[in-house]
Design a protein around this motif. Structure first.
Motif, PDB file in Angstrom:
ATOM      1  N   PHE A 111       0.848  -1.192   0.000  1.00  0.00           N
ATOM      2  CA  PHE A 111       0.000   0.000   0.000  1.00  0.00           C
ATOM      3  C   PHE A 111       0.883   1.241   0.000  1.00  0.00           C
ATOM      4  N   ASP A 112       0.283   2.385  -0.384  1.00  0.00           N
ATOM      5  CA  ASP A 112       1.026   3.635  -0.514  1.00  0.00           C
ATOM      6  C   ASP A 112       0.698   4.639   0.586  1.00  0.00           C
ATOM      7  N   ARG A 113      -0.413   4.434   1.295  1.00  0.00           N
ATOM      8  CA  ARG A 113      -0.833   5.349   2.361  1.00  0.00           C
ATOM      9  C   ARG A 113      -1.452   4.520   3.483  1.00  0.00           C
ATOM     10  N   CYS A 114      -1.149   4.900   4.697  1.00  0.00           N
ATOM     11  CA  CYS A 114      -1.681   4.175   5.853  1.00  0.00           C
ATOM     12  C   CYS A 114      -2.441   5.163   6.738  1.00  0.00           C
ATOM     13  N   ILE A 115      -3.683   4.822   7.056  1.00  0.00           N
ATOM     14  CA  ILE A 115      -4.574   5.659   7.864  1.00  0.00           C
ATOM     15  C   ILE A 115      -5.007   4.855   9.081  1.00  0.00           C
ATOM     16  N   ALA A 116      -5.238   5.532  10.191  1.00  0.00           N
ATOM     17  CA  ALA A 116      -5.667   4.832  11.405  1.00  0.00           C
ATOM     18  C   ALA A 116      -6.610   5.698  12.225  1.00  0.00           C
ATOM     19  N   THR A 117      -7.567   5.065  12.891  1.00  0.00           N
ATOM     20  CA  THR A 117      -8.376   5.784  13.870  1.00  0.00           C
ATOM     21  C   THR A 117      -7.521   5.906  15.137  1.00  0.00           C
ATOM     22  N   PRO A 118      -7.748   6.940  15.950  1.00  0.00           N
ATOM     23  CA  PRO A 118      -6.902   7.171  17.133  1.00  0.00           C
ATOM     24  C   PRO A 118      -6.797   5.967  18.068  1.00  0.00           C
ATOM     25  N   ASP A 119      -7.897   5.218  18.225  1.00  0.00           N
ATOM     26  CA  ASP A 119      -7.883   4.079  19.142  1.00  0.00           C
ATOM     27  C   ASP A 119      -7.008   2.930  18.651  1.00  0.00           C
TER      28      ASP A 119
END
Length: 233
Positions: A111-119
C-alpha cells in the motif's frame, strides 16, 4: 542499459545550458527528456534552508494537487467495527486491526498510504520501525490519524500528496505524469511549492526555499527559477 544511456546523454545535452528556467519551460524540458516506454512521473525536489535534526525546523504536511497525481494509490486503514465499514465503503484497499499488523510484520506492505483511527495507534505504534522509514506511519499532523476515515481515504485517492523534509533538507514528491497537459503540471508544481512554503517552520532562518528542481523518472533534472515556482515571478 545502453539505449537508456544514449537517451540520457541526448537529454542532458538539451538540458546542458538550461538552469533556473520558468516552471513552464521546465515542464516542457522534462517532458522532452522523458523517452522511456512507460508514462514517467514528473518529480519535484525542493532544497530548503532547514536542519530537520532540530524539531523547530521540521517541515511536513499534505497538499491536494489540483489535477491529481496520475497514480493509483493503494490505501490501508487500521480500524474496527463501523469505522472499518466506513473505510471499505470509501474505497480503502486493505482494512484491518491485529490482522493487518501481522500482515505488515510479515513483510506485506502493498500500500502507498496508511490511515488509522486514534484508538488503533496502540497497535500501529508497534510498527514504527517498519512504517516510519517508508514514510507510511499515520500521523495526526497530516490527517492520517483521524476518526473521519472516509474523508482521509478519499483524499489519499484523490490526489493528496504527503511531504516530509529529509535529513539533507530536501522535500520531494511526484506531481503528475508526463502524459499530463503542460498547464496541469504547472498548476500541480505551484500547488506543491505553495504548500511547502506555507509549512515553513518557526525555526527556519535565512533563505527558506533555496532550489527547486524538476525531473522525470528516467530523465535528467532541470532547476526552476524559485519565484516562478512560487508564482511570484
Amino acid at each position: 542499459m545502453g539505449k537508456i544511456g544514449k537517451r540520457l546523454r541526448a537529454a542532458r545535452e538539451v538540458f546542458a545550458d538550461k538552469s533556473d528556467v520558468s516552471v513552464e519551460d521546465a515542464v516542457k524540458l522534462v517532458k522532452s527528456g522523458a523517452t522511456a516506454k512507460f508514462d514517467e512521473t514528473v518529480e519535484i525536489a525542493v532544497n530548503l534552508g532547514v536542519d530537520p535534526r532540530h524539531a523547530d525546523q521540521m517541515v511536513r504536511g499534505t497538499v491536494t494537487l489540483p489535477n491529481g497525481t496520475g497514480k493509483t494509490v493503494r490505501v490501508a486503514v487500521f480500524a474496527r467495527g463501523a469505522k472499518a465499514e466506513e473505510a471499505e465503503k470509501a474505497g480503502a484497499d486493505i482494512v484491518g486491526a491485529e490482522d493487518l499488523m501481522e500482515r505488515i510484520q510479515g513483510g506485506q506492505i502493498d500500500f502507498d498510504r496508511c490511515i488509522a483511527t486514534p484508538d488503533m495507534m496502540a497497535i500501529v505504534g508497534r510498527l514504527g520501525k517498519i512504517l516510519g522509514p517508508r514514510n507510511l506511519m499515520p500521523n495526526p499532523r497530516v490527517g492520517t490519524v483521524t476518526m473521519d476515515v472516509a474523508e482521509a481515504v478519499k483524499a489519499a485517492k484523490g490526489g493528496q500528496v504527503q511531504f516530509k523534509v529529509e535529513k539533507a533538507g530536501v522535500v520531494h514528491a511526484g506531481v503528475g505524469k508526463c502524459s499530463f497537459d503542460d498547464q496541469k503540471l504547472v498548476e500541480n508544481v505551484r500547488a506543491f511549492v505553495d504548500a511547502v512554503a506555507k509549512a515553513k517552520p518557526a525555526g527556519a532562518k535565512g533563505a527558506y526555499m533555496k532550489k527547486v528542481s524538476l525531473t522525470s523518472t528516467m530523465g535528467p533534472a532541470v532547476s526552476v527559477d524559485v519565484p516562478s515556482a512560487t508564482g511570484n515571478a
